[in-house]
Design a protein around this motif. Structure first.
Motif, PDB file in Angstrom:
ATOM      1  N   TYR A  26       0.826  -1.195   0.000  1.00  0.00           N
ATOM      2  CA  TYR A  26       0.000   0.000   0.000  1.00  0.00           C
ATOM      3  C   TYR A  26       0.869   1.258   0.000  1.00  0.00           C
ATOM      4  CZ  TYR A  26      -3.058   3.741   1.468  1.00  0.00           C
ATOM      5  OH  TYR A  26      -3.717   4.935   1.533  1.00  0.00           O
ATOM      6  N   ILE A  27       1.847   1.319   0.875  1.00  0.00           N
ATOM      7  CA  ILE A  27       2.711   2.511   0.968  1.00  0.00           C
ATOM      8  C   ILE A  27       3.444   2.743  -0.357  1.00  0.00           C
ATOM      9  CG2 ILE A  27       4.762   3.490   2.084  1.00  0.00           C
ATOM     10  CD1 ILE A  27       3.784   2.157   4.701  1.00  0.00           C
ATOM     11  N   LYS A  28       3.974   1.684  -0.947  1.00  0.00           N
ATOM     12  CA  LYS A  28       4.704   1.825  -2.216  1.00  0.00           C
ATOM     13  C   LYS A  28       3.798   2.307  -3.341  1.00  0.00           C
ATOM     14  CE  LYS A  28       8.258  -0.853  -3.156  1.00  0.00           C
ATOM     15  NZ  LYS A  28       9.073  -2.012  -3.496  1.00  0.00           N
ATOM     16  N   SER A  29       2.524   1.929  -3.298  1.00  0.00           N
ATOM     17  CA  SER A  29       1.609   2.370  -4.352  1.00  0.00           C
ATOM     18  C   SER A  29       1.162   3.825  -4.162  1.00  0.00           C
ATOM     19  CB  SER A  29       0.378   1.458  -4.408  1.00  0.00           C
ATOM     20  OG  SER A  29      -0.457   1.666  -3.289  1.00  0.00           O
ATOM     21  N   GLU A  30       1.199   4.309  -2.928  1.00  0.00           N
ATOM     22  CA  GLU A  30       0.715   5.660  -2.612  1.00  0.00           C
ATOM     23  C   GLU A  30       1.816   6.713  -2.549  1.00  0.00           C
ATOM     24  OE1 GLU A  30      -2.571   6.688  -2.144  1.00  0.00           O
ATOM     25  OE2 GLU A  30      -3.017   4.702  -2.957  1.00  0.00           O
ATOM     26  N   ILE A  31       3.015   6.325  -2.170  1.00  0.00           N
ATOM     27  CA  ILE A  31       4.096   7.294  -1.933  1.00  0.00           C
ATOM     28  C   ILE A  31       5.124   7.179  -3.048  1.00  0.00           C
ATOM     29  CG2 ILE A  31       5.891   8.066  -0.328  1.00  0.00           C
ATOM     30  CD1 ILE A  31       3.086   8.355   0.862  1.00  0.00           C
ATOM     31  N   LYS A  32       5.349   8.277  -3.708  1.00  0.00           N
ATOM     32  CA  LYS A  32       6.333   8.324  -4.799  1.00  0.00           C
ATOM     33  C   LYS A  32       7.415   9.347  -4.446  1.00  0.00           C
ATOM     34  CE  LYS A  32       3.551   5.700  -7.205  1.00  0.00           C
ATOM     35  NZ  LYS A  32       3.621   4.310  -6.946  1.00  0.00           N
ATOM     36  N   ASN A  33       8.530   9.276  -5.101  1.00  0.00           N
ATOM     37  CA  ASN A  33       9.626  10.236  -4.968  1.00  0.00           C
ATOM     38  C   ASN A  33      10.233  10.287  -3.566  1.00  0.00           C
ATOM     39  OD1 ASN A  33       9.196  10.962  -7.689  1.00  0.00           O
ATOM     40  ND2 ASN A  33       7.583  12.377  -7.035  1.00  0.00           N
ATOM     41  N   LYS A  34      10.201   9.191  -2.844  1.00  0.00           N
ATOM     42  CA  LYS A  34      10.857   9.081  -1.535  1.00  0.00           C
ATOM     43  C   LYS A  34      11.671   7.801  -1.550  1.00  0.00           C
ATOM     44  CE  LYS A  34       8.351  12.388   0.610  1.00  0.00           C
ATOM     45  NZ  LYS A  34       8.815  13.582   1.221  1.00  0.00           N
ATOM     46  N   ASN A  35      12.838   7.855  -0.933  1.00  0.00           N
ATOM     47  CA  ASN A  35      13.648   6.649  -0.836  1.00  0.00           C
ATOM     48  C   ASN A  35      13.217   5.879   0.411  1.00  0.00           C
ATOM     49  OD1 ASN A  35      15.544   4.735  -1.426  1.00  0.00           O
ATOM     50  ND2 ASN A  35      17.216   5.836  -0.427  1.00  0.00           N
ATOM     51  N   LEU A  36      12.281   4.959   0.221  1.00  0.00           N
ATOM     52  CA  LEU A  36      11.722   4.179   1.315  1.00  0.00           C
ATOM     53  C   LEU A  36      12.432   2.841   1.426  1.00  0.00           C
ATOM     54  CD1 LEU A  36       7.921   4.787   0.603  1.00  0.00           C
ATOM     55  CD2 LEU A  36       9.428   6.081   2.124  1.00  0.00           C
ATOM     56  N   ILE A  37      12.871   2.530   2.630  1.00  0.00           N
ATOM     57  CA  ILE A  37      13.529   1.256   2.905  1.00  0.00           C
ATOM     58  C   ILE A  37      12.697   0.563   3.981  1.00  0.00           C
ATOM     59  CG2 ILE A  37      15.634   0.135   3.742  1.00  0.00           C
ATOM     60  CD1 ILE A  37      17.073   2.804   2.770  1.00  0.00           C
ATOM     61  N   PHE A  38      12.184  -0.598   3.669  1.00  0.00           N
ATOM     62  CA  PHE A  38      11.305  -1.314   4.582  1.00  0.00           C
ATOM     63  C   PHE A  38      12.097  -2.301   5.422  1.00  0.00           C
ATOM     64  CE2 PHE A  38       8.610   0.339   1.302  1.00  0.00           C
ATOM     65  CZ  PHE A  38       7.472   0.745   1.987  1.00  0.00           C
ATOM     66  N   LEU A  39      11.830  -2.263   6.721  1.00  0.00           N
ATOM     67  CA  LEU A  39      12.475  -3.173   7.666  1.00  0.00           C
ATOM     68  C   LEU A  39      11.425  -4.155   8.158  1.00  0.00           C
ATOM     69  CD1 LEU A  39      14.271  -0.432   9.799  1.00  0.00           C
ATOM     70  CD2 LEU A  39      15.240  -1.723   7.893  1.00  0.00           C
TER      71      LEU A  39
END
Length: 170
Positions: A26-39
């Protein structure tokens, strides 16, 4: 997530345990242009234990920690600057709240005798908003794969005679 300025924040680490795949998707589909690293927490690590899952080389000297159940609309740059200028090892963002009890409060002696009554007293308290700046050196108080809540980390930092400051917001 959108409130963090991409020019100031290079990496955002998101710690998940329960329903990891669904929330990540869900987060990956909604949030763009951020370097998100999932733990992925294999077991619940408390409110701060997941910090040890991050490669410390990827962390700046001051780590901003924010919990997902808060909305913090303030200039993060000011919080970090205050943290650095004050040479804090930990800065806790707090909000002043006026609490009014709807009852009369009785003050008693140690032996239980009545002293006085305050009718519907008010108190000003500083409430933790769930937003922190932590010096990277404080990670020494977190053990890998061990559950630790932020309140316990604060106690350890205090016992270690490190400097804790607050940043008040409205």
């Amino acid at each position: 997530i959108d409130s963090f300025d991409s020019n100031q924040v290079k990496n955002m680490f998101i710690s998940l345990n329960y329903k990891y795949s669904i929330i990540k998707s869900y987060i990956k589909s909604e949030i763009k242009n951020k370097n998100l690293i999932f733990l992925k927490e294999k077991k619940p690590l408390g409110t701060i234990g997941a910090l040890k899952l991050v490669d410390e080389k990827k962390l700046s000297n001051n780590i901003v920690v924010s919990f997902c159940d808060i909305i913090f609309q303030n200039n993060m740059k000011n919080v970090i600057e205050t943290h650095e200028k004050s040479k804090n090892d930990l800065t806790i963002v707090v909000s002043k709240k006026k609490i009014k009890l709807p009852y009369g409060v009785c003050k008693l002696s140690k032996k239980g005798s009545f002293i006085k009554i305050d009718e519907k007293p008010e108190s000003d308290l500083f409430i933790n908003v769930g937003y922190y700046v932590i010096n990277k050196k404080m990670l020494k108080y977190i053990k890998k794969n061990e559950k630790l809540d932020v309140t316990d980390l604060i106690k350890k930092i205090k016992l270690g005679k490190n400097k804790i400051g607050v940043y008040p917001v409205e």
